[in-house]
Design an enzyme around this catalytic site. Structure first.
Site, PDB file in Angstrom:
ATOM      1  N   ASN A  20       8.857  20.208   6.865  1.00  0.00           N
ATOM      2  CA  ASN A  20       9.555  20.089   8.110  1.00  0.00           C
ATOM      3  C   ASN A  20       8.648  21.009   9.120  1.00  0.00           C
ATOM      4  O   ASN A  20       9.034  22.394   9.153  1.00  0.00           O
ATOM      5  CB  ASN A  20      10.888  20.448   8.093  1.00  0.00           C
ATOM      6  CG  ASN A  20      11.645  20.407   9.377  1.00  0.00           C
ATOM      7  OD1 ASN A  20      11.369  19.912  10.352  1.00  0.00           O
ATOM      8  ND2 ASN A  20      13.036  20.638   9.274  1.00  0.00           N
ATOM      9  N   ARG A  45       9.562  15.159   7.708  1.00  0.00           N
ATOM     10  CA  ARG A  45      10.471  14.790   8.550  1.00  0.00           C
ATOM     11  C   ARG A  45       9.945  14.742  10.065  1.00  0.00           C
ATOM     12  O   ARG A  45       9.257  15.729  10.634  1.00  0.00           O
ATOM     13  CB  ARG A  45      11.448  15.970   8.638  1.00  0.00           C
ATOM     14  CG  ARG A  45      12.533  15.862   9.480  1.00  0.00           C
ATOM     15  CD  ARG A  45      13.413  16.991   9.709  1.00  0.00           C
ATOM     16  NE  ARG A  45      14.891  16.752  10.580  1.00  0.00           N
ATOM     17  CZ  ARG A  45      15.345  17.670  11.274  1.00  0.00           C
ATOM     18  NH1 ARG A  45      15.186  18.925  11.140  1.00  0.00           N
ATOM     19  NH2 ARG A  45      16.458  17.289  11.913  1.00  0.00           N
ATOM     20  N   HIS A  95      19.567  13.766  14.090  1.00  0.00           N
ATOM     21  CA  HIS A  95      20.373  14.111  12.434  1.00  0.00           C
ATOM     22  C   HIS A  95      20.387  12.906  11.798  1.00  0.00           C
ATOM     23  O   HIS A  95      21.235  13.008  10.839  1.00  0.00           O
ATOM     24  CB  HIS A  95      21.322  15.062  12.992  1.00  0.00           C
ATOM     25  CG  HIS A  95      21.176  16.301  13.510  1.00  0.00           C
ATOM     26  ND1 HIS A  95      21.940  16.891  14.418  1.00  0.00           N
ATOM     27  CD2 HIS A  95      20.102  17.264  13.273  1.00  0.00           C
ATOM     28  CE1 HIS A  95      21.724  18.060  14.640  1.00  0.00           C
ATOM     29  NE2 HIS A  95      20.594  18.279  14.008  1.00  0.00           N
ATOM     30  N   HIS A 116      27.831  16.812  11.718  1.00  0.00           N
ATOM     31  CA  HIS A 116      26.738  17.780  11.399  1.00  0.00           C
ATOM     32  C   HIS A 116      26.731  18.989  12.466  1.00  0.00           C
ATOM     33  O   HIS A 116      26.099  18.690  13.561  1.00  0.00           O
ATOM     34  CB  HIS A 116      25.591  16.756  11.406  1.00  0.00           C
ATOM     35  CG  HIS A 116      24.443  17.563  11.036  1.00  0.00           C
ATOM     36  ND1 HIS A 116      23.684  17.625   9.921  1.00  0.00           N
ATOM     37  CD2 HIS A 116      23.801  18.731  11.762  1.00  0.00           C
ATOM     38  CE1 HIS A 116      22.743  18.344   9.797  1.00  0.00           C
ATOM     39  NE2 HIS A 116      22.699  19.059  11.076  1.00  0.00           N
ATOM     40  N   ARG A 130      21.959  24.937  23.299  1.00  0.00           N
ATOM     41  CA  ARG A 130      21.998  23.481  24.070  1.00  0.00           C
ATOM     42  C   ARG A 130      23.249  23.368  24.770  1.00  0.00           C
ATOM     43  O   ARG A 130      24.302  23.620  24.142  1.00  0.00           O
ATOM     44  CB  ARG A 130      21.439  22.210  23.300  1.00  0.00           C
ATOM     45  CG  ARG A 130      20.307  22.251  22.686  1.00  0.00           C
ATOM     46  CD  ARG A 130      19.942  21.035  22.027  1.00  0.00           C
ATOM     47  NE  ARG A 130      18.702  21.001  21.484  1.00  0.00           N
ATOM     48  CZ  ARG A 130      18.328  20.729  20.195  1.00  0.00           C
ATOM     49  NH1 ARG A 130      19.436  20.509  19.355  1.00  0.00           N
ATOM     50  NH2 ARG A 130      17.234  20.770  19.639  1.00  0.00           N
ATOM     51  N   GLU A 161      19.222  16.837   3.588  1.00  0.00           N
ATOM     52  CA  GLU A 161      18.273  16.035   4.033  1.00  0.00           C
ATOM     53  C   GLU A 161      17.116  16.045   3.406  1.00  0.00           C
ATOM     54  O   GLU A 161      16.313  14.929   3.231  1.00  0.00           O
ATOM     55  CB  GLU A 161      17.860  16.630   5.560  1.00  0.00           C
ATOM     56  CG  GLU A 161      18.941  16.398   6.403  1.00  0.00           C
ATOM     57  CD  GLU A 161      18.745  17.418   7.755  1.00  0.00           C
ATOM     58  OE1 GLU A 161      18.676  16.944   8.946  1.00  0.00           O
ATOM     59  OE2 GLU A 161      19.098  18.628   7.796  1.00  0.00           O
TER      60      GLU A 161
END
Length: 409
Positions: free
Chosen positions: A9, A91, A180, A208, A241, A384
């Site tokens: 990742n 990813r 996600h 999530h 965010r 994940e």
């Protein structure tokens, strides 16, 4: 011999990695590379068999970082030459309309991932770079892109389409892509087994919620809506965010605060959310501030929960009911206060927590609702890396992807 997949990742200045055992689903080794390309020393952390190995030294770029990672495997284990590695899974946040499914890494797919960086500038570029580097370092191992947005490519048109001028939307590929997705798909697939209900017809909402946060609505494991949009900015309140906000705030700040596009991007994506409201993006710090009587933190948590509950109500109505509500990711798995606040607001609709189960810390999938709750409430740790590993291994075994790309040594 065990079969493993190395999951990568790559971020703009960091790399997370994990070697996943496909049979047990466990992470055999994992690590983190931080402060790539920064003027200060970078940091490596490699964990294997309970031992942590750390190193500080300058890291000029991703290639240097990944070369060192392979060296850490060789020095501290497990040795990748004997670990049964069948694929490297990368990813990628944004696959756009180009990649509804995973893809083998080659020059063509790397180029397309880079092109899609216009939709995820903080993510796709570094992710493509990581794949380029690993492909050169491990040329005999299939490399696979797994896209966070792929799961939500199935969204119904009414959920994925914005009420924007049709010509503009088509020309600039503007739609709800979500993010996600790998986590939402994984959780959605294991929920029926955890709660003991058949997958067919099951109406569920997956929350999530971590530093990044998103919600999805699923029927029979198929997504019908999700909260993130063209980018991961839309939807729930997050660590840095804004989540949902009137787009006219942008016009207002351009005209009155004279902010540039880049300044607004930073403001909305990094300096807002919990961080913007309290100075901290970590929910544990929010709780600490609340315990000290901080009014800003109290309001931030109230806004955070208000937004989550609003999405639950919306999705329940869209699906015509709700069977299971699942919490996952950092906050969802570990924060009993947030879970309690959300569920108490849903009490008028028959949601009832087992307070003792909610307050019990565990890394196991579990039901935390009372037996007489009209909706089953679960906490399920996301994985994940395992999901990416499985998808990557499947393509490696096939030797080709759905786009006609073939792996050749």
């Amino acid at each position: 011999m065990a079969k493993t997949v190395l999951v990568i990742n790559s971020g703009s200045s960091s790399i997370k990695y994990q070697l996943v055992d496909l049979e047990s689903g466990e992470g055999l080794a994992s690590g983190l590379v931080e402060k790539i390309g920064e003027p200060t020393d970078g940091h490596y952390k490699h964990e294997y068999q309970g031992a942590k190995h750390e190193l500080n030294e300058p890291i000029h770029d991703h290639e240097e970082g990944l070369k060192r990672v392979l060296g850490l495997f060789e020095e501290y284990g497990p040795n990748l030459n004997t670990a049964g590695i069948v694929a490297v899974g990368h990813r990628v946040v944004q696959g756009g309309a180009v990649f509804p499914k995973p893809a083998l890494v080659n020059d063509k797919t790397i180029g397309k991932v880079k092109d899609l960086a216009v939709l995820a500038p903080l993510h796709n570029g570094p992710e493509a770079t990581g794949a380029e580097v690993m492909r050169a370092l491990l040329p005999d191992v299939p490399q696979v892109f797994v896209f966070d947005s792929s799961f939500f490519f199935q969204l119904p048109k009414e959920a994925s389409t914005y009420a924007l001028n049709k010509d503009i939307a088509e020309k600039y590929h503007i739609r709800r892509y979500g993010a996600h997705g790998t986590s939402h798909e994984f959780i959605g697939s294991v929920v029926p087994g955890v709660v003991g209900k058949p997958a067919e017809g099951l109406k569920q909402i997956v929350l999530h919620i971590g530093n990044g946060a998103s919600a999805s609505a699923q029927i029979s494991g198929v997504p019908v809506d999700t909260s993130m949009g063209l980018t991961p900015l839309e939807g729930l309140v997050m660590g840095g965010r804004t989540g949902d906000i009137d787009p006219a705030v942008v016009f207002h700040l351009i005209r009155n605060a004279h902010l540039t596009v880049d300044e607004l991007d930073t403001l909305f994506n990094k300096r807002s959310g919990l961080t913007g409201m309290t100075g901290f993006g970590d929910m544990r710090e929010i709780h600490r501030l609340i315990a000290e009587g901080n009014e800003d933190a109290k309001l931030a948590l109230a806004v955070y929960v208000h937004r989550i509950v609003g999405y639950i109500g919306n999705y329940t109505a869209q699906m015509g009911g709700l069977d299971v509500l699942t919490f996952t990711a950092g906050v969802g798995e570990n924060d009993e206060i947030v879970r309690r606040m959300v569920c108490h607001k849903l009490a008028p609709f028959g949601v009832k927590l087992d307070e003792q189960k909610n307050d019990t810390r565990s890394k196991e999938p579990r039901i935390i609702s009372a037996p007489d709750s009209k909706v089953t409430v679960a906490v399920i740790p996301t994985n994940e890396e395992l999901a990416i590993a499985r998808k990557s291994a499947a393509i490696a075994a096939e030797g080709k992807d759905t786009y006609g790309n073939v792996f050749s040594r």
